[in-house]
Design a protein around this motif. Structure first.
Motif, mmCIF file in Angstrom:
data_model
loop_
_atom_site.group_PDB
_atom_site.id
_atom_site.type_symbol
_atom_site.label_atom_id
_atom_site.label_comp_id
_atom_site.label_asym_id
_atom_site.label_seq_id
_atom_site.Cartn_x
_atom_site.Cartn_y
_atom_site.Cartn_z
ATOM 1 N N LYS A 130 -0.063 16.995 -43.129
ATOM 2 C CA LYS A 130 -0.915 18.173 -43.238
ATOM 3 C C LYS A 130 -2.186 17.805 -43.982
ATOM 4 O O LYS A 130 -2.144 17.341 -45.122
ATOM 5 C CB LYS A 130 -0.169 19.293 -43.957
ATOM 6 C CG LYS A 130 1.043 19.791 -43.163
ATOM 7 C CD LYS A 130 1.679 21.030 -43.783
ATOM 8 C CE LYS A 130 2.828 21.529 -42.908
ATOM 9 N NZ LYS A 130 3.454 22.768 -43.443
ATOM 10 N N TYR B 76 -4.924 21.323 -41.060
ATOM 11 C CA TYR B 76 -4.370 20.892 -39.772
ATOM 12 C C TYR B 76 -2.974 20.313 -39.975
ATOM 13 O O TYR B 76 -2.721 19.609 -40.958
ATOM 14 C CB TYR B 76 -5.260 19.826 -39.125
ATOM 15 C CG TYR B 76 -6.633 20.312 -38.753
ATOM 16 C CD1 TYR B 76 -6.875 20.919 -37.524
ATOM 17 C CD2 TYR B 76 -7.701 20.170 -39.642
ATOM 18 C CE1 TYR B 76 -8.146 21.369 -37.187
ATOM 19 C CE2 TYR B 76 -8.974 20.612 -39.312
ATOM 20 C CZ TYR B 76 -9.187 21.215 -38.083
ATOM 21 O OH TYR B 76 -10.452 21.665 -37.762
ATOM 22 N N LYS C 205 -3.579 24.130 -35.732
ATOM 23 C CA LYS C 205 -4.213 24.835 -36.842
ATOM 24 C C LYS C 205 -4.169 26.331 -36.579
ATOM 25 O O LYS C 205 -4.506 26.793 -35.493
ATOM 26 C CB LYS C 205 -5.665 24.383 -37.033
ATOM 27 C CG LYS C 205 -6.313 25.006 -38.269
ATOM 28 C CD LYS C 205 -7.708 24.462 -38.523
ATOM 29 C CE LYS C 205 -8.267 25.027 -39.830
ATOM 30 N NZ LYS C 205 -9.637 24.524 -40.115
#
Length: 316
Positions: A195, A199, A223
């Motif tokens: 992460k 995103y 996302k």
């Protein structure tokens, strides 16, 4: 500026174990050309220490890696000189790194490869810290950039470049950084989800990495609940993304560029020679910003191809 650090001879033939930069001149063609190495007109040299040569089956006495076949017709020796300013590199303080690619004591002109003349990947020895930077050409033909190292300890510098009229070349250097060292990262647990900047990047087939085959890298990006497709990404260094893999034990280096596959926003193919734990960094660009996701994979030994030979993705 004082000269420090050892210099290593580079060879112009990029071996698959060193550089897995996939040719993306025709991104719509997903079929990768393969070829087989033969012993004819070849000598054997260490990928990381090219000055070490021998015969098939020998191992490098410096690092233990198997010697790889190198075509003698096209082999040209280059010297890569690394200097730092200040001479004693300290953690937390800016350091200028200068690299000069030389042949017969003269600086060698470099061609643009993936939008840059020189790609420099810098990692801490435990592979917990990674930087992909691009030194700028100087008036004397050398390349320089300023970097700040976060902690003391050993760092590895992999420079990837293409001499004019020559083949893509990889060179490896080491430097010692003074200062307090961070705790050694011995965490070898796998990591398939990263992460970064909002995103969620997933290496979908991360548990299926094997040697002795054309290995797929299938990567998804999400996302705010939306799954991205390739056209959501901006071109970065001439491709949809940029990928580096480095082996945790022997520091085997793979430099990979994706090809198009409409199932995944990032898709690539490579060939991994040695089994073991690898760290991977995937860089992609959206709205003008480059994001870096990291993964850890455990590559197991796969079966050889049916003909008993290893086939390799054709790469530069």
């Amino acid at each position: 500026m004082k000269k420090v650090i050892n210099t290593l001879l580079g060879v112009t033939v990029c071996l698959v174990t060193l550089s897995a930069c996939n040719n993306v001149e025709n991104k719509k063609n997903k079929d990768m050309t393969t070829h087989e190495h033969t012993d004819k007109e070849s000598v054997y040299a260490c990928p990381m220490h090219p000055e070490v040569t021998g015969k098939h089956g020998d191992k490098c006495p410096k690092c233990g890696m198997d010697l790889k076949a190198v075509n003698t017709e096209n082999a040209v020796a280059y010297e890569v000189q690394l200097t730092t300013s200040p001479q004693n590199v300290e953690a937390g303080k800016p350091t200028q790194l200068t690299l000069a690619v030389k042949q017969n004591e003269k600086n060698v002109a470099l061609d643009i490869s993936h939008e840059m003349k020189l790609h420099l990947m810098v990692v801490s020895e435990d592979l917990s810290w990674f930087r992909h930077i691009h030194p700028e050409e100087q008036t004397d033909g050398a390349y320089a950039i300023t970097e700040t190292f976060p902690n003391g300890g050993k760092y590895l510098l992999f420079s990837d470049f293409k001499p004019s009229g020559g083949e893509q070349t990889l060179n490896k250097q080491e430097i010692e950084v003074q200062g307090k060292s961070s705790p050694v990262n011995n965490d070898i647990s796998t990591k398939y989800i990263s992460k970064v900047d909002g995103y969620t990047v997933t290496l979908i087939n991360g548990s299926d990495f094997k040697t002795n085959k054309t290995q797929h890298l299938e990567i998804s990006i999400e996302k705010d609940g939306k799954k991205l497709i390739e056209k959501d990404l901006q071109q970065y260094l001439g491709a949809s993304a940029h990928i580096v893999m480095i082996g945790k034990a022997d520091k085997e280096f793979l430099h990979i560029h994706p090809v198009t596959d409409n199932r995944f926003p990032i898709f690539a193919q490579t060939h991994i020679e040695n089994a073991g734990v690898y760290r991977m960094w995937v860089q992609f660009k959206i709205d003008g910003k480059v994001h870096t996701a990291d993964f850890t994979v455990d590559v197991t030994k796969g079966k050889k191809d049916e003909n008993g030979e290893q086939t390799h993705v054709h790469q530069h």
